[in-house]
Design a protein around this motif. Structure first.
Motif, PDB file in Angstrom:
ATOM      1  N   ILE A 138       0.825  -1.205   0.000  1.00  0.00           N
ATOM      2  CA  ILE A 138       0.000   0.000   0.000  1.00  0.00           C
ATOM      3  C   ILE A 138       0.860   1.256   0.000  1.00  0.00           C
ATOM      4  O   ILE A 138       0.530   2.258  -0.642  1.00  0.00           O
ATOM      5  CB  ILE A 138      -0.944   0.003   1.220  1.00  0.00           C
ATOM      6  CG1 ILE A 138      -1.952  -1.139   1.119  1.00  0.00           C
ATOM      7  CG2 ILE A 138      -1.676   1.333   1.352  1.00  0.00           C
ATOM      8  CD1 ILE A 138      -2.789  -1.327   2.360  1.00  0.00           C
ATOM      9  N   SER A 139       1.980   1.211   0.705  1.00  0.00           N
ATOM     10  CA  SER A 139       2.792   2.407   0.931  1.00  0.00           C
ATOM     11  C   SER A 139       3.625   2.809  -0.280  1.00  0.00           C
ATOM     12  O   SER A 139       3.842   4.002  -0.515  1.00  0.00           O
ATOM     13  CB  SER A 139       3.715   2.180   2.135  1.00  0.00           C
ATOM     14  OG  SER A 139       2.975   1.830   3.284  1.00  0.00           O
ATOM     15  N   VAL A 140       4.088   1.837  -1.038  1.00  0.00           N
ATOM     16  CA  VAL A 140       4.980   2.140  -2.166  1.00  0.00           C
ATOM     17  C   VAL A 140       4.148   2.443  -3.411  1.00  0.00           C
ATOM     18  O   VAL A 140       3.310   1.630  -3.804  1.00  0.00           O
ATOM     19  CB  VAL A 140       5.931   0.957  -2.444  1.00  0.00           C
ATOM     20  CG1 VAL A 140       6.862   1.294  -3.600  1.00  0.00           C
ATOM     21  CG2 VAL A 140       6.728   0.622  -1.197  1.00  0.00           C
ATOM     22  N   PRO A 141       4.341   3.602  -4.040  1.00  0.00           N
ATOM     23  CA  PRO A 141       3.578   3.933  -5.257  1.00  0.00           C
ATOM     24  C   PRO A 141       3.823   2.917  -6.364  1.00  0.00           C
ATOM     25  O   PRO A 141       4.908   2.339  -6.476  1.00  0.00           O
ATOM     26  CB  PRO A 141       4.120   5.316  -5.649  1.00  0.00           C
ATOM     27  CG  PRO A 141       4.698   5.874  -4.383  1.00  0.00           C
ATOM     28  CD  PRO A 141       5.217   4.696  -3.617  1.00  0.00           C
ATOM     29  N   ALA A 142       2.789   2.716  -7.199  1.00  0.00           N
ATOM     30  CA  ALA A 142       2.884   1.696  -8.248  1.00  0.00           C
ATOM     31  C   ALA A 142       3.996   2.001  -9.242  1.00  0.00           C
ATOM     32  O   ALA A 142       4.679   1.086  -9.712  1.00  0.00           O
ATOM     33  CB  ALA A 142       1.542   1.586  -8.976  1.00  0.00           C
ATOM     34  N   PHE A 143       4.202   3.288  -9.564  1.00  0.00           N
ATOM     35  CA  PHE A 143       5.233   3.583 -10.558  1.00  0.00           C
ATOM     36  C   PHE A 143       6.635   3.316 -10.008  1.00  0.00           C
ATOM     37  O   PHE A 143       7.555   2.964 -10.758  1.00  0.00           O
ATOM     38  CB  PHE A 143       5.107   5.032 -11.060  1.00  0.00           C
ATOM     39  CG  PHE A 143       5.430   6.093 -10.043  1.00  0.00           C
ATOM     40  CD1 PHE A 143       6.724   6.552  -9.891  1.00  0.00           C
ATOM     41  CD2 PHE A 143       4.433   6.640  -9.249  1.00  0.00           C
ATOM     42  CE1 PHE A 143       7.028   7.532  -8.964  1.00  0.00           C
ATOM     43  CE2 PHE A 143       4.717   7.627  -8.328  1.00  0.00           C
ATOM     44  CZ  PHE A 143       6.020   8.072  -8.174  1.00  0.00           C
ATOM     45  N   VAL A 144       6.795   3.428  -8.677  1.00  0.00           N
ATOM     46  CA  VAL A 144       8.078   3.088  -8.067  1.00  0.00           C
ATOM     47  C   VAL A 144       8.298   1.580  -8.134  1.00  0.00           C
ATOM     48  O   VAL A 144       9.397   1.104  -8.457  1.00  0.00           O
ATOM     49  CB  VAL A 144       8.127   3.578  -6.602  1.00  0.00           C
ATOM     50  CG1 VAL A 144       9.403   3.088  -5.914  1.00  0.00           C
ATOM     51  CG2 VAL A 144       8.053   5.098  -6.550  1.00  0.00           C
TER      52      VAL A 144
END
Length: 306
Positions: A138-144
């Protein structure tokens, strides 16, 4: 049921009208005519191009004209490609639908599985591990996540290609599908666990256990089914979002879907294409959420549509 569907249809029309009006007032700054002709174009050429594109008309006139054309199924013509916007969206829809559907299937299966496993063993190492992994998702953005997967599995290990479409092989789907699935998978897992724990504390579950039913029977037949309502809400909302356009993921992996078309339209100040993709997004959200509302009545007998 008929009155419910009629209200939903009226609500849909109001939402779409609002979306159309809002997109006309939040256009990105810049002059599409100047973008098309180049910065060295003279003022007369720019004025002629603006007249040809209909950008010289008052904003209220453009909105009214767009509304009338919508009733005919006409979303306008792309400024950059001079192709009908509807034709471009229909052409790119299969690519976005494939990516969104496979990602949502992956997220739903493993999200419910992880949530159920965590709920069966609350406050254990299994529960803590599952929830920690979901929190990270949840915490890490999808593009990252996408960039990290490209770097690890595409560049360093060279297991999968980092861009392209499945017409060149199914392996092109793996990285964008996993990237897109991680965040909804994590949310579905947490929602499933929370809903399951709440249902397991209900009186009818304790009664079922008192009757001598096995834990597996109680868990699957009595608890899981009644815990699915919030899960369906989560899945439908995420599927609507994924299907409507996976902008950054399609851009990162050069996936020829609606999201990439919208991203390119913003770069080129292609107003009709921007409006068309935004309107398509709104239609998908409303349609999927309406289907989810109807499914509630079939999943949970306590829910009734008035």
């Amino acid at each position: 049921m008929i009155s419910y569907i009629a209200r939903k249809f009226l609500y849909t029309l109001l939402v779409l009208v609002g979306v159309v009006v809002v997109t006309f007032f939040i256009r990105p700054p810049g002059d599409p005519a100047r973008v098309l002709l180049g910065q060295r174009a003279d003022s007369a050429s720019v004025a002629a191009m603006r007249e040809q594109l209909g950008l010289d008309k008052p904003l209220y006139y453009q909105v009214a004209t767009y509304m009338v054309n919508l009733t005919k199924g006409d979303l306008g013509r792309s400024i950059a490609s001079q192709r009908p916007v509807a034709e471009t969206i229909i052409e790119r829809l299969p690519a976005t639908a494939l990516l969104a559907t496979t990602s949502m299937i992956l997220a739903t299966i493993f999200g419910i599985l992880f949530g159920v496993i965590a709920a069966r063993r609350p406050n254990t190492i299994v529960d803590s591990l599952a929830m920690s992994v979901s929190l990270l998702g949840i915490s890490v953005p999808a593009f990252v996540v996408g960039l990290l997967l490209v770097l690890l599995f595409g560049v360093i290990l060279e297991w999968f290609p980092i861009s392209g479409y499945v017409d060149r092989g199914p392996e092109y789907l793996v990285l964008p599908m996993i990237t897109l699935a991680i965040r909804p998978l994590a949310i579905i897992a947490r929602v499933t666990r929370s809903s399951m724990l709440e249902v397991l504390g209900q009186d009818y579950v304790r009664t079922a256990r008192a009757k001598g039913l096995s834990d597996n029977m109680v868990f699957m037949k009595h608890a899981l089914r009644n815990a699915l309502n919030p899960v369906v809400t989560t899945v439908s909302a995420w599927f609507a979002g994924l299907l409507a356009g996976t902008y950054f993921i399609e851009f990162i992996f050069n996936w020829p879907g609606i999201g990439l078309a919208a991203f390119n339209a913003i770069e080129k100040l292609d107003y009709p294409m921007i409006q068309g993709t935004v309107l398509f997004t709104a239609v998908i959200f409303v349609a999927v959420n309406t289907v989810a509302d109807i499914l509630y009545g079939y999943i949970d007998p306590k829910v009734r549509l008035s």
